[in-house]
Design a protein around this motif. Structure first.
Motif, PDB file in Angstrom:
ATOM      1  N   ILE A 223       0.845  -1.193   0.000  1.00  0.00           N
ATOM      2  CA  ILE A 223       0.000   0.000   0.000  1.00  0.00           C
ATOM      3  C   ILE A 223       0.887   1.251   0.000  1.00  0.00           C
ATOM      4  CG2 ILE A 223      -1.807   1.287   1.193  1.00  0.00           C
ATOM      5  CD1 ILE A 223      -2.752  -1.361   0.154  1.00  0.00           C
ATOM      6  N   ILE A 224       0.506   2.236  -0.844  1.00  0.00           N
ATOM      7  CA  ILE A 224       1.184   3.538  -0.859  1.00  0.00           C
ATOM      8  C   ILE A 224       0.249   4.560  -0.224  1.00  0.00           C
ATOM      9  CG2 ILE A 224       2.299   5.319  -2.257  1.00  0.00           C
ATOM     10  CD1 ILE A 224       2.656   3.302  -4.475  1.00  0.00           C
ATOM     11  N   HIS A 225       0.730   5.206   0.836  1.00  0.00           N
ATOM     12  CA  HIS A 225      -0.012   6.273   1.497  1.00  0.00           C
ATOM     13  C   HIS A 225       0.601   7.608   1.095  1.00  0.00           C
ATOM     14  CE1 HIS A 225      -1.958   3.351   4.235  1.00  0.00           C
ATOM     15  NE2 HIS A 225      -0.766   2.733   4.178  1.00  0.00           N
ATOM     16  N   PHE A 226      -0.248   8.605   0.842  1.00  0.00           N
ATOM     17  CA  PHE A 226       0.207   9.937   0.448  1.00  0.00           C
ATOM     18  C   PHE A 226      -0.205  10.941   1.500  1.00  0.00           C
ATOM     19  CE2 PHE A 226      -0.333   7.489  -3.407  1.00  0.00           C
ATOM     20  CZ  PHE A 226       0.801   7.789  -4.141  1.00  0.00           C
ATOM     21  N   SER A 227       0.603  11.987   1.675  1.00  0.00           N
ATOM     22  CA  SER A 227       0.215  13.060   2.597  1.00  0.00           C
ATOM     23  C   SER A 227      -1.098  13.674   2.130  1.00  0.00           C
ATOM     24  CB  SER A 227       1.319  14.111   2.683  1.00  0.00           C
ATOM     25  OG  SER A 227       1.617  14.634   1.406  1.00  0.00           O
ATOM     26  N   GLN A 228      -1.870  14.196   3.099  1.00  0.00           N
ATOM     27  CA  GLN A 228      -3.215  14.662   2.801  1.00  0.00           C
ATOM     28  C   GLN A 228      -3.249  15.760   1.735  1.00  0.00           C
ATOM     29  OE1 GLN A 228      -6.162  13.490   3.956  1.00  0.00           O
ATOM     30  NE2 GLN A 228      -4.978  11.813   4.874  1.00  0.00           N
ATOM     31  N   ASN A 229      -2.203  16.603   1.696  1.00  0.00           N
ATOM     32  CA  ASN A 229      -2.229  17.706   0.719  1.00  0.00           C
ATOM     33  C   ASN A 229      -2.084  17.228  -0.717  1.00  0.00           C
ATOM     34  OD1 ASN A 229       0.432  16.948   0.942  1.00  0.00           O
ATOM     35  ND2 ASN A 229       1.256  19.029   0.964  1.00  0.00           N
ATOM     36  N   THR A 230      -1.665  15.957  -0.921  1.00  0.00           N
ATOM     37  CA  THR A 230      -1.501  15.444  -2.273  1.00  0.00           C
ATOM     38  C   THR A 230      -2.847  15.222  -2.958  1.00  0.00           C
ATOM     39  OG1 THR A 230       0.451  14.288  -1.436  1.00  0.00           O
ATOM     40  CG2 THR A 230      -0.265  13.701  -3.643  1.00  0.00           C
ATOM     41  N   LYS A 231      -3.925  15.023  -2.170  1.00  0.00           N
ATOM     42  CA  LYS A 231      -5.249  14.773  -2.745  1.00  0.00           C
ATOM     43  C   LYS A 231      -5.702  15.919  -3.644  1.00  0.00           C
ATOM     44  CE  LYS A 231      -7.449  14.228   1.092  1.00  0.00           C
ATOM     45  NZ  LYS A 231      -8.552  13.965   2.028  1.00  0.00           N
ATOM     46  N   GLU A 232      -5.251  17.131  -3.316  1.00  0.00           N
ATOM     47  CA  GLU A 232      -5.756  18.308  -4.013  1.00  0.00           C
ATOM     48  C   GLU A 232      -4.940  18.658  -5.265  1.00  0.00           C
ATOM     49  OE1 GLU A 232      -5.353  21.166  -0.983  1.00  0.00           O
ATOM     50  OE2 GLU A 232      -6.706  20.160   0.417  1.00  0.00           O
ATOM     51  N   VAL A 233      -3.923  17.848  -5.548  1.00  0.00           N
ATOM     52  CA  VAL A 233      -3.002  18.205  -6.619  1.00  0.00           C
ATOM     53  C   VAL A 233      -3.360  17.474  -7.908  1.00  0.00           C
ATOM     54  CG1 VAL A 233      -0.605  18.236  -7.342  1.00  0.00           C
ATOM     55  CG2 VAL A 233      -1.195  18.614  -4.943  1.00  0.00           C
TER      56      VAL A 233
ATOM     57  N   SER B 286      -6.485   8.992  -0.298  1.00  0.00           N
ATOM     58  CA  SER B 286      -5.089   9.430  -0.213  1.00  0.00           C
ATOM     59  C   SER B 286      -4.163   8.234  -0.150  1.00  0.00           C
ATOM     60  CB  SER B 286      -4.884  10.313   1.032  1.00  0.00           C
ATOM     61  OG  SER B 286      -5.199   9.595   2.204  1.00  0.00           O
ATOM     62  N   ARG B 287      -4.677   7.059  -0.622  1.00  0.00           N
ATOM     63  CA  ARG B 287      -3.825   5.882  -0.674  1.00  0.00           C
ATOM     64  C   ARG B 287      -4.295   4.981  -1.798  1.00  0.00           C
ATOM     65  NH1 ARG B 287      -5.533   1.912   4.333  1.00  0.00           N
ATOM     66  NH2 ARG B 287      -7.771   1.827   3.891  1.00  0.00           N
ATOM     67  N   CYS B 288      -3.385   4.090  -2.234  1.00  0.00           N
ATOM     68  CA  CYS B 288      -3.726   3.118  -3.269  1.00  0.00           C
ATOM     69  C   CYS B 288      -2.718   1.990  -3.206  1.00  0.00           C
ATOM     70  CB  CYS B 288      -3.737   3.769  -4.647  1.00  0.00           C
ATOM     71  SG  CYS B 288      -2.120   4.366  -5.191  1.00  0.00           S
ATOM     72  N   THR B 289      -3.013   0.891  -3.917  1.00  0.00           N
ATOM     73  CA  THR B 289      -2.040  -0.195  -3.983  1.00  0.00           C
ATOM     74  C   THR B 289      -0.951   0.165  -4.984  1.00  0.00           C
ATOM     75  OG1 THR B 289      -3.182  -1.356  -5.760  1.00  0.00           O
ATOM     76  CG2 THR B 289      -3.886  -1.862  -3.502  1.00  0.00           C
ATOM     77  N   LEU B 290       0.164  -0.561  -4.878  1.00  0.00           N
ATOM     78  CA  LEU B 290       1.254  -0.341  -5.824  1.00  0.00           C
ATOM     79  C   LEU B 290       0.776  -0.632  -7.243  1.00  0.00           C
ATOM     80  CD1 LEU B 290       4.202   0.270  -6.495  1.00  0.00           C
ATOM     81  CD2 LEU B 290       4.755  -2.117  -5.940  1.00  0.00           C
ATOM     82  N   GLU B 291      -0.063  -1.675  -7.420  1.00  0.00           N
ATOM     83  CA  GLU B 291      -0.560  -2.003  -8.756  1.00  0.00           C
ATOM     84  C   GLU B 291      -1.465  -0.905  -9.287  1.00  0.00           C
ATOM     85  OE1 GLU B 291       0.391  -4.375 -10.769  1.00  0.00           O
ATOM     86  OE2 GLU B 291       1.858  -4.872  -9.209  1.00  0.00           O
ATOM     87  N   GLN B 292      -2.318  -0.336  -8.392  1.00  0.00           N
ATOM     88  CA  GLN B 292      -3.171   0.770  -8.835  1.00  0.00           C
ATOM     89  C   GLN B 292      -2.329   1.977  -9.271  1.00  0.00           C
ATOM     90  OE1 GLN B 292      -5.541   1.046  -5.253  1.00  0.00           O
ATOM     91  NE2 GLN B 292      -7.372   0.209  -6.298  1.00  0.00           N
ATOM     92  N   TRP B 293      -1.276   2.233  -8.549  1.00  0.00           N
ATOM     93  CA  TRP B 293      -0.409   3.367  -8.907  1.00  0.00           C
ATOM     94  C   TRP B 293       0.286   3.113 -10.250  1.00  0.00           C
ATOM     95  CZ3 TRP B 293      -0.085   8.186  -7.804  1.00  0.00           C
ATOM     96  CH2 TRP B 293       1.081   8.935  -8.104  1.00  0.00           C
ATOM     97  N   ARG B 294       0.752   1.854 -10.436  1.00  0.00           N
ATOM     98  CA  ARG B 294       1.405   1.527 -11.694  1.00  0.00           C
ATOM     99  C   ARG B 294       0.439   1.662 -12.878  1.00  0.00           C
ATOM    100  NH1 ARG B 294       4.504  -4.067  -9.927  1.00  0.00           N
ATOM    101  NH2 ARG B 294       6.325  -3.116  -8.900  1.00  0.00           N
ATOM    102  N   SER B 295      -0.832   1.443 -12.627  1.00  0.00           N
ATOM    103  CA  SER B 295      -1.806   1.447 -13.728  1.00  0.00           C
ATOM    104  C   SER B 295      -1.986   2.816 -14.353  1.00  0.00           C
ATOM    105  CB  SER B 295      -3.163   0.922 -13.243  1.00  0.00           C
ATOM    106  OG  SER B 295      -3.755   1.857 -12.338  1.00  0.00           O
ATOM    107  N   ILE B 296      -1.622   3.878 -13.631  1.00  0.00           N
ATOM    108  CA  ILE B 296      -1.767   5.221 -14.207  1.00  0.00           C
ATOM    109  C   ILE B 296      -0.440   5.781 -14.709  1.00  0.00           C
ATOM    110  CG2 ILE B 296      -3.762   5.741 -12.733  1.00  0.00           C
ATOM    111  CD1 ILE B 296      -1.944   7.536 -11.053  1.00  0.00           C
ATOM    112  N   VAL B 297       0.651   5.003 -14.582  1.00  0.00           N
ATOM    113  CA  VAL B 297       1.957   5.426 -15.103  1.00  0.00           C
ATOM    114  C   VAL B 297       1.957   5.213 -16.621  1.00  0.00           C
ATOM    115  CG1 VAL B 297       4.447   5.011 -15.057  1.00  0.00           C
ATOM    116  CG2 VAL B 297       3.115   4.894 -12.943  1.00  0.00           C
ATOM    117  N   THR B 298       2.527   6.159 -17.369  1.00  0.00           N
ATOM    118  CA  THR B 298       2.553   6.049 -18.831  1.00  0.00           C
ATOM    119  C   THR B 298       3.392   4.853 -19.254  1.00  0.00           C
ATOM    120  OG1 THR B 298       4.475   7.509 -19.005  1.00  0.00           O
ATOM    121  CG2 THR B 298       2.294   8.547 -19.115  1.00  0.00           C
TER     122      THR B 298
END
Length: 858
Positions: A35-45, A54-66
């Motif tokens: 699991i990747i957790h992000f600081s709360q201010n990242t939600k607004e960016v 403000s969190r997602c799995t590593l696979e979910q994060w990879r899915s939006i990488v070009t």
């Protein structure tokens, strides 16, 4: 997505606290849960996450990488999870919920648990939506990867690279912030036109690459013109493009080189245009690179391959040998003989021209010394590049080589090309002044082909102009060129400048030029450039040239003599023969009864700006008077002795020693006069004139400083004088702060019209802001800043202080009392004498004297 443990709560609380205090964005990746957790201010960016998340799995994060960046990110996390890597820095792109591309820069570290296994990764994020800021090296790698994929898939299309024209000039004129905004505008224009941000790469400071799969050449032109239109009024851009599949290249980096080479060609051919890759032009560029290597090798090996040829210069009146021009030649082991027009520009671009130029000077002077044993007044001309003239040591290096040769300075002329930027009169006159004091002459080569107007001859103090071959060629058939050369010679004569017509190749050209009376000739008619051993063999003798000239004149007038072409027939022919070897003194013959001029040699014609003196009255030509001179010496003249007298001629501004004598010729009484110019021959450069002007200005303020009872008024007068002399924005005095030891106060200030005062903002300046200045002041040196920008890296605090005041150039000199710095004078943005601190130093010394007087009276 798993349960957050207590330790995770603490970590998540920590990254949120960090983000609140720093404004940065953070991530926490738990290695076991994925699991990747992000600081709360990242939600607004940039809408990276669904609302509230403000969190997602590593696979979910990879899915939006070009797709281009995904392999790199996968490899990074595999290494982190294996424990083979602990620290990282990475750039990659992701797609947000709106389909927009977002750039991510992440730096972090992997922390281990008690058993030594990877536990969690803590990292900091930088998030950007614009493609114009990420690291340039990364973009080159990504661009190569993208091109490789397209080439493997055999996708046709084009690579287009675009860059801002004259970004350095934009930064200098408007400031770096404005320049950065222009670069961002280019990036935004590309995004708006191309649409797909994944196709755009920032490859260096002002250039972007665009991959256009499926595009045709016409499409590339349309893209480029559209981006040009978006930037119109803000800047111009140039572009270079290459097709993806037309050329068989070993790797994609070669395609990038091709596109960059095309961009360079677009900028070199005038900018604001698009050039497609040309194999022929690229081959020329590679050939130039090879030639540069050959030149560098030759210089390292003691100038092996370089040699000098010499072409004679002859006097126009007598065809006597005046001297020669030294011409550089180069023989490449790889290519054989290389034309000067090809290798000299490369010498200039590479900076090798300075070393080679000094070698040429040394060899030419040595050859001149040898030839002077046979021709005592032999003269040598040596070409000098603009790049050489702007080396700080050129002035002393030339004088050093001249001294080592044992020759007098008047044996040497330095030739500069008119196409140079000769308008920098102050800098060039400073160098020329030092050389001219040793007798060295200055010549302007290729005159009439450059960018400057004829008027600068009065500003740039030269001794000779060389009229280019393009005007001389076929001059006998061109009334326009004949008139143009005549005007050039007339202007030069009025400025007491020697004229050499170069490129004289035919008897017909020589005959036409003889009517204009230049000083010297040079060209293949007299001799082609040759090595020293065959120099004398190639040079036509004076007798051959006289026969050639007389034959040409006879053909023109249809006679074997000059009788029909002369003003007073045989007398003129006899006199020209008798006076053929006359000196530079002015020689004239006048009818004592009619006052008509029968003869005036070239020195006199140059001085009085006269071509056709036939029938002119001597008092009109020599004095500008309408009636005979009241002090005419005719009644004192005798045949057996000279009448010697002095005369200051206001009409031409010269002081002469005159020798007059009665001459009887064919029943006519003639006054033969030899005028020797005894005016003090002193060269006064523009800089010298400025110093004289300054001396006159200072003279009044010396008295003010010595006698003015109001000390403040005296200092104000001094600052006003120095500010006006330098044509500066401000002139000011700094003194130690009485309240804060080590700090400095701006105590006095003079400002030009419409310049905002800075004094109240410059109180209590801390020591660290002036640390560099004080170090130099203690060494009795001045501060001379010609361009502020380099200080941004080397002395950022100093740069910031000066930049805030709008200062781009500056002179500052110390006030020293027994080697102790008791203050300093500063001049902001001087517009003249910017290389010369002597004026400010003079005033500083006067102020120190006044300070001592003030202290003694306290």
């Amino acid at each position: 997505m798993g349960t957050v443990t207590t330790s995770e709560d603490h970590l998540l609380l920590s990254i949120d606290q960090f983000s609140e205090s720093t404004g940065d964005y953070y991530l926490l990746f738990r290695c076991q849960s994925g699991i990747i957790h992000f600081s709360q201010n990242t939600k607004e960016v940039f809408d990276l996450f669904p609302q509230g998340e403000s969190r997602c799995t590593l696979e979910q994060w990879r899915s939006i990488v070009t797709a281009v960046d995904l392999p790199k990110l996968k490899k990074l996390y595999e290494e982190l999870l294996r424990g083979s890597r602990t620290c990282y820095t990475v750039n990659y792109r992701v797609r947000n919920r709106l389909g927009q591309t977002v750039w991510i820069n992440s730096r972090g570290k992997c922390f281990l648990d008690a058993s030594g296994r990877p536990d969690y990764v803590l990292g900091r994020l930088s998030v950007q939506s614009s493609p114009d800021r990420p690291d340039g090296a990364y973009h080159h790698a990504a661009l190569r990867q993208e091109l490789e994929q397209l080439r493997r898939a055999a996708r046709e299309g084009f690579l287009l690279i675009m860059g801002v024209d004259n970004l350095r000039s934009i930064n200098l004129k408007h400031g770096r912030e404005f320049g950065d905004a222009v670069v961002r505008s280019l990036a935004e224009g590309i995004v708006d036109t191309v649409g797909n941000v994944e196709q755009i790469f920032h490859i260096n400071g002002d250039s972007f690459a665009v991959v256009l799969p499926g595009a045709a050449a016409d499409d590339v032109v349309c893209y480029f013109r559209s981006i040009q239109d978006k930037l119109r009024g803000q800047c111009t851009i140039s572009g270079g493009s290459v097709p993806l599949l037309d050329y068989q290249v070993p790797e994609s980096s070669v395609l990038i080189q091709y596109a960059e080479s095309s961009l360079e060609a677009a900028k070199a051919s005038g900018k604001n245009r698009l050039c497609f890759f040309s194999p022929e032009d690229y081959e020329k560029k590679l050939t130039a690179l090879e030639l540069r290597e050959d030149l560098e090798t030759a210089v390292r090996r003691g100038f092996a391959g370089f040699s000098l040829c010499y072409q004679p210069q002859v006097r126009s009146e007598s065809f006597d040998l005046f001297g020669a021009e030294a011409l550089l030649r180069f023989e490449s082991a790889r290519r054989g003989t290389v034309p000067p027009g090809e290798f000299i520009p490369i010498l200039e671009e590479s900076g090798l021209i300075y070393q080679v130029g000094l070698w040429v000077l040394q060899c030419a002077l040595e050859q001149c010394r040898i030839w002077r044993a046979q021709f005592p007044s032999f003269h040598i001309s040596v070409n000098m590049s603009y790049m050489q003239l702007y080396r700080a040591e050129i002035e002393t290096d030339v004088l050093r080589i001249l001294k080592a040769s044992g020759l007098p300075g008047d044996a040497l002329t330095i030739e500069v090309t008119e196409s140079m930027q000769l308008q920098d009169y102050q800098h060039l006159n400073t160098i020329f002044s030092a050389w001219k004091q040793e007798g060295i002459g200055i010549s302007v080569d290729d005159f009439g082909t450059g960018y400057s107007s004829l008027s600068w001859l009065k500003e740039l103090t030269v001794d000779e102009i060389k009229i280019d071959r393009c005007f001389v060629s076929g001059v006998q058939n061109s009334a326009y060129n004949l008139r143009l050369i005549s005007n050039m010679i007339e202007l030069a004569d009025s400025c007491h400048i020697r004229v050499c017509c170069e490129g004289v190749e035919t008897p017909e050209e020589l005959l036409a030029l003889e009517r204009l009376h230049p000083t010297l000739y040079q060209g293949s008619l007299f001799a082609t450039p040759s090595v020293p051993d065959s120099f004398a063999h190639h040079y036509r003798s004076r007798q051959d040239l006289l026969r050639l000239s007389n034959a040409g004149q006879a053909a023109q007038y249809g006679q074997g003599t000059l009788e029909d072409a002369s003003y007073f027939s045989p007398e003129k022919a006899e006199l020209e023969s008798a006076l053929l070897d006359a000196t530079e003194d002015i020689l004239s013959l006048c009818d004592m009864q009619t006052h008509e001029i029968y003869y005036l040699n070239q020195a006199g014609q140059r001085l009085y700006g006269l071509r056709d003196y036939r029938g002119q009255k001597c008092y009109k030509v020599f004095r500008g008077m309408d009636t005979p001179c009241a002090f005419c010496p005719n009644e004192h003249l005798r045949q057996d002795s000279f009448y010697v007298w002095e005369d200051h001629n206001d009409y031409c501004g010269r002081h002469f020693l005159l020798k007059d004598k009665l001459l009887l010729l064919k029943g006519k009484k003639l006054r033969m006069e030899v005028a020797v110019d005894i005016t003090k021959r002193e060269y006064i450069s523009q800089t010298t004139r400025e110093r004289l002007e300054f001396a006159q200005t200072v003279a009044g303020y010396v008295e003010a400083l010595a006698r003015q009872t109001d000390y403040r008024h005296a200092v104000d007068q001094v600052l006003k004088s120095v500010g006006e002399f330098y044509r500066a924005d401000r002139a000011y005095l700094f003194e130690p702060s009485p309240l804060h030891p080590g700090h400095w106060d701006n105590t006095f200030e003079w400002c030009d019209h419409q310049v905002l005062p800075q004094r109240e903002h410059l109180q209590n300046v801390p020591p660290n802001a002036l640390e560099r200045w004080m170090r130099l002041f203690e060494q009795q040196r001045s501060i001379l800043i010609y361009n502020l920008e380099p200080l941004q890296k080397t002395s950022p605090l100093e740069w910031q202080t000066l930049h805030q005041q709008g200062i781009q150039r500056l002179i500052a000199v110390p006030l020293l009392d027994n080697s102790q710095v008791i203050g300093f004078i500063g001049v902001d943005n001087p517009r003249r004498s910017i290389h010369d601190d002597s004026q400010a130093r003079v005033l500083a010394s006067f102020l120190v004297t006044r300070f001592r007087l003030e202290k003694a009276q306290q």
